[in-house]
Enzyme design. Structure first.
Site, short mmCIF file in Angstrom:
data_model
loop_
_atom_site.label_atom_id
_atom_site.label_comp_id
_atom_site.label_asym_id
_atom_site.label_seq_id
_atom_site.Cartn_x
_atom_site.Cartn_y
_atom_site.Cartn_z
N SER A 124 0.82 -1.13 -0.04
CA SER A 124 0.06 0.13 -0.06
C SER A 124 0.80 1.31 -0.02
CB SER A 124 -0.96 -0.10 1.04
OG SER A 124 -0.03 0.19 2.45
N LYS A 125 0.22 2.57 -0.34
CA LYS A 125 0.89 3.75 -0.39
C LYS A 125 1.64 3.66 1.17
CE LYS A 125 0.09 8.60 -0.59
NZ LYS A 125 0.55 9.00 0.80
#
Length: 507
Positions: free
Chosen positions: A266-267
């Protein structure tokens, strides 16, 4: 392999920046199309207008263009099966939603979001999970329960409704996945998904996806593993619409996992560990900046290589692949079922491999603006020579300054550890004698200068390594850098003499 022409699509939603997982999906579709002489389509799936983000569609196109993933049919490219943006195809979907209603494969539902929320809350309180399915639909406000006249009256009065798929009872849905083999689902475990929303006059992803794939003659649907739970609905929609014989083959790609190997990348992982998860820098509408591979100094061909090996392998020890290599060797059969762990250090290694393969001229053109921003001007030949000396030591062009700054700026300080180890006894004074020999050199070439200095060291019976390390300290400020006498040659006689005298007087 299907006998019909290969036509694949990458179908992102313009809801923000394109995650590298999405880029990998685009890449695998592209490689598959090129390998089989097929067509690669970019379709923008923007049916969820509430999540639409301005600039996201342009971002998708720019990212693919930067990476060299060329689109055959799409919004910008056109094609005979357009429009390629779902919001421009709404009239098409309405027809097929009605077809499903008329054939008994779908029904109208009038339950409001608030009513459904109450049921979910009640189910949670009873430690159960609410689903609009085979059981609950008999108790809710829909055309399966209401009379035909009441259903018609509600629709004509403008009451909002959705169209839901009527999942049949206790049917085993069996499908072949090109990566996972046979997969099977029982319809009793599935809910009645919304296919169409009257309030927006737009379909949901599920209906639009199937209709578009059918009308665009998609032969293979290669998409992320997260869509695997939707597969039985999609198979049933093909059946409900009478398109079973035209159904594409499916392949569900493994997840890209966090560096720890636990969970989807994920970011947040990138923010925490300092690596990009998007191809290009993204500035959100509220001003938040997310780093991109391009702006972080990665080469597009390196990023392609990185992504190709996240979930696919060639069956050989080869690690460096050009795009043409990948096209020639790619096969769905060699895509893994299990998730692929993303390794930020390996990503840097890949970029290093591509950096050292590039010629010095190309690298200097990229490095030159960095020098110019510091007010430094240098002739191309010298600049390229310097690049050639140090490029093996860096992963990114941005790191070249750290490895070359001493060519342009004399040391303002000296590494204390090196001083303590190398700058002792009579060595500093001896460097002044080295200075004299250097000043006398008319043939200003590295080998000639080295030979003259070596003769002096031998004549004075000094330790060659000790003197060389002290000379390096004087010229660069530490114990680093490429070949010492090439540094001397590039710096020039007056600069070398000045630096040696400054070191002797300063340290």
């Amino acid at each position: 392999m299907s006998e019909k022409p290969v036509r694949v699509r990458f179908a992102p939603s313009p809801t923000g920046p394109l995650h590298i997982g999405g880029v990998r999906t685009a890449l695998f579709n592209y490689l598959f199309a090129r390998k089989h002489g097929g067509t690669f389509i970019l379709r923008i799936e923007d049916t969820d207008q509430t999540r639409f983000v301005p600039g996201a569609e342009d971002y998708i196109n720019e990212a693919l263009e930067w990476l060299g993933i060329t689109i055959d049919e799409g919004v910008k490219q056109g094609g005979q099966y357009g429009p390629y943006k779902q919001s421009e195809r709404r009239d098409i979907y309405r027809k097929y939603a009605q077809q499903l209603i008329d054939s008994g494969w779908a029904y109208y539902a009038f339950d409001t979001p608030e009513q459904l929320d109450i049921m979910r809350t009640k189910a949670e309180a009873d430690k159960e999970t609410f689903a609009y399915d085979i059981i609950t639909r008999k108790l809710l406000s829909n055309s399966l329960v209401l009379s035909e006249s009441e259903t018609k009256q509600r629709i004509e009065s403008g009451e909002p409704y959705v169209i839901r798929f009527k999942m049949p009872e206790n049917v085993q849905v069996v499908a072949q996945d090109l990566i996972r083999g046979e997969v099977s689902f029982n319809t009793n475990t599935l809910d009645d998904k919304v296919l169409y929303k009257s309030a927006e006059d737009l379909p949901t992803y599920h209906l639009a996806n199937i209709v578009d794939d059918y009308l665009m003659k998609t032969s293979h649907v290669i998409r992320g593993e997260e869509w695997l739970p939707s597969l039985p609905l999609h198979v049933m929609l093909y059946k409900g619409l009478g398109w079973e014989n035209e159904m594409p083959q499916f392949a569900h790609l493994p997840l890209i996992l966090k560096p720890s190997g636990k969970g989807k990348l994920s970011k947040r992982d990138g923010d925490k560990d300092g690596f990009p998860v998007f191809p290009l820098e993204w500035i959100s509408p509220d001003g938040e900046v997310a780093s991109g591979y391009r702006e972080s100094g990665y080469f597009p061909d390196a990023v392609i290589n990185i992504l190709a090996l996240l979930g696919w392998n060639s069956g050989t020890e080869q690690e460096i692949f050009t795009l043409d290599d990948l096209i020639n060797q790619f096969s769905i059969e060699r895509v893994n079922k299990s998730g692929a762990r993303f390794d930020p250090e390996k990503a840097k290694w890949f970029n290093h491999q591509y950096l050292v393969q590039k010629n010095d001229s190309e690298l200097f053109k990229t490095f030159k603006p960095i020098l110019e921003s510091k007010g430094i001007s240098i002739d191309t030949g010298t600049g390229e020579r310097i690049i050639g000396m140090v490029k093996e030591r860096v992963n990114f062009v941005s790191e070249l300054w750290e490895q070359t700054s001493f060519f342009f700026d004399p040391p303002s300080a000296y590494d204390e550890k090196v001083v303590k180890k190398r700058w002792k006894d009579d060595v500093p004074q001896f460097l002044l004698e080295v200075c004299n020999v250097i000043e006398q050199q008319n043939n200003w070439e590295a080998e000639t200068i080295k030979s003259a200095v070596s003769d002096l060291i031998s004549a004075k019976e000094k330790n060659f390594g000790t003197v060389m390390n002290a000379l390096r300290l004087a010229l660069v400020g530490g114990g680093f850098g490429p070949d010492l006498f090439t540094i001397v040659e590039i710096l020039g006689k007056s600069e070398v003499v000045s630096r040696i005298k400054k070191a002797v007087n300063t340290i």
